[in-house]
Scaffold this motif. Structure first.
Motif, PDB file in Angstrom:
ATOM      1  N   GLY A  14      15.369 -36.006 -26.411  1.00 26.54           N
ATOM      2  CA  GLY A  14      14.381 -36.651 -27.265  1.00 26.54           C
ATOM      3  C   GLY A  14      13.944 -35.836 -28.471  1.00 26.54           C
ATOM      4  O   GLY A  14      12.853 -36.022 -29.004  1.00 26.54           O
ATOM      5  N   GLY A  16      15.499 -35.869 -31.397  1.00 22.68           N
ATOM      6  CA  GLY A  16      15.851 -36.564 -32.640  1.00 22.68           C
ATOM      7  C   GLY A  16      17.059 -35.961 -33.337  1.00 22.68           C
ATOM      8  O   GLY A  16      17.380 -36.322 -34.467  1.00 22.68           O
ATOM      9  N   VAL A 137       6.880 -34.123 -24.634  1.00 25.82           N
ATOM     10  CA  VAL A 137       7.031 -35.003 -25.804  1.00 25.82           C
ATOM     11  C   VAL A 137       8.455 -35.565 -25.841  1.00 25.82           C
ATOM     12  O   VAL A 137       8.674 -36.775 -26.010  1.00 25.82           O
ATOM     13  CB  VAL A 137       6.740 -34.224 -27.120  1.00 25.82           C
ATOM     14  N   GLY A 138       9.452 -34.696 -25.669  1.00 31.02           N
ATOM     15  CA  GLY A 138      10.855 -35.130 -25.723  1.00 31.02           C
ATOM     16  C   GLY A 138      11.171 -36.148 -24.644  1.00 31.02           C
ATOM     17  O   GLY A 138      11.756 -37.208 -24.920  1.00 31.02           O
ATOM     18  N   SER A 140       9.200 -38.101 -23.084  1.00 32.40           N
ATOM     19  CA  SER A 140       8.484 -39.378 -23.259  1.00 32.40           C
ATOM     20  C   SER A 140       9.147 -40.253 -24.330  1.00 32.40           C
ATOM     21  O   SER A 140       8.868 -41.445 -24.415  1.00 32.40           O
ATOM     22  CB  SER A 140       7.024 -39.116 -23.636  1.00 32.40           C
ATOM     23  N   ARG A 141      10.059 -39.658 -25.141  1.00 33.87           N
ATOM     24  CA  ARG A 141      10.730 -40.449 -26.180  1.00 33.87           C
ATOM     25  C   ARG A 141      11.970 -41.182 -25.646  1.00 33.87           C
ATOM     26  O   ARG A 141      12.546 -41.994 -26.353  1.00 33.87           O
ATOM     27  CB  ARG A 141      11.175 -39.535 -27.334  1.00 33.87           C
ATOM     28  N   ASP A 143      14.011 -43.899 -24.198  1.00 35.34           N
ATOM     29  CA  ASP A 143      13.624 -45.299 -24.009  1.00 35.34           C
ATOM     30  C   ASP A 143      14.684 -46.111 -23.264  1.00 35.34           C
ATOM     31  O   ASP A 143      14.591 -47.322 -23.170  1.00 35.34           O
ATOM     32  CB  ASP A 143      13.303 -45.950 -25.375  1.00 35.34           C
ATOM     33  N   THR A 181       8.266 -32.073 -33.663  1.00 32.19           N
ATOM     34  CA  THR A 181       7.116 -32.947 -33.361  1.00 32.19           C
ATOM     35  C   THR A 181       6.589 -33.574 -34.653  1.00 32.19           C
ATOM     36  O   THR A 181       5.744 -34.462 -34.620  1.00 32.19           O
ATOM     37  CB  THR A 181       5.940 -32.175 -32.705  1.00 32.19           C
TER      38      THR A 181
END
Ligand code: TMP
Length: 203
Positions: A14, A16, A137-138, A140-141, A143, A181
């Motif tokens: 996550g 990007g 954070v990663g 939770s991205r 999907d 982030t």
């Protein structure tokens, strides 16, 4: 003819990095490829490595399959492309094996590094961009349904992140760490600034 330049993107889940790798390859007419899975043989290896249907794969076998994918990828695609004068942008490379198998799986970065050194036969990226995000954070991205490695626990992914940061700080001439982030536009600007400063690539 001058050889092409070899840029690798690295990062945890996550981060990007795939979005940035695609954008940079498009902007600089570079070959966009990835590990594992950048060749036809590698695609089969990727399926075996990442499918949640794969059960009982030993962690040493996992490390060897990552290295096998990398050896095929270097010999079949990356080295010939660089020799033809075209740039290559690769979504993950050797540092991912040190982080995921060496640190995450606890096989040891030295042992996995030796394996990967054999696989790449001396070919290292000219520049490695690490897109760094905290693990929560990663994760939770993500999907879609998590793959075999994404579904490992936060402790595993923390070891992966620490390994990437350690590798980057040990070789600052080759690595750039980017705070992923930030917003997409900010990450894009930071990536482009690094490519400009380190490689002279204009945007
Ligand atoms: P990605 O294409 O979404 O980055 O997924 C590739 C997955 O494979 C990711 O979980 C990281 C993992 N991986 C390793 O464990 N070792 C490696 O050497 C490489 C290249 C990837």
């Amino acid at each position: 003819m001058a050889e092409g330049i070899f840029v690798a993107f690295e990062g945890g889940e996550g981060s990007g990095k795939s979005t940035q790798a695609r954008r940079v390859a498009d902007a600089h007419d570079a070959l966009l490829t990835r590990q594992p899975g950048g060749t036809e043989i590698g695609a089969s290896i990727r399926e075996l490595l990442l499918s949640t249907d794969t059960e009982g794969l030993s962690v040493r076998a996992e490390a060897l399959l990552m290295a096998a994918d990398r050896a095929q990828h270097v010999d079949e695609l990356i080295r010939p492309t660089l020799r033809s004068g075209r740039h290559v942008v690769c979504d993950r490379y050797l540092a991912s094996s040190l982080a995921y198998q060496g640190a995450g799986r606890d096989l040891g970065e030295d042992a996995v590094g030796a394996l990967s050194a054999f696989a790449v036969d001396g070919l290292m990226p000219d520049l490695i961009l690490l897109l760094d995000v905290p693990v929560d954070v990663g994760l939770s991205r993500i999907d879609s349904a998590p793959d075999r490695l994404e579904s490992l626990g936060a402790g595993f992914h923390e070891r992966v992140r620490r390994s990437f940061l350690r590798q980057a700080s040990a070789d600052p001439d080759r690595w750039v760490v980017i705070d992923a982030t930030q917003t997409l536009d900010e990450v894009t600007a930071a990536v482009d600034a690094s490519l400009s400063e380190r490689l002279g690539w204009a945007t």
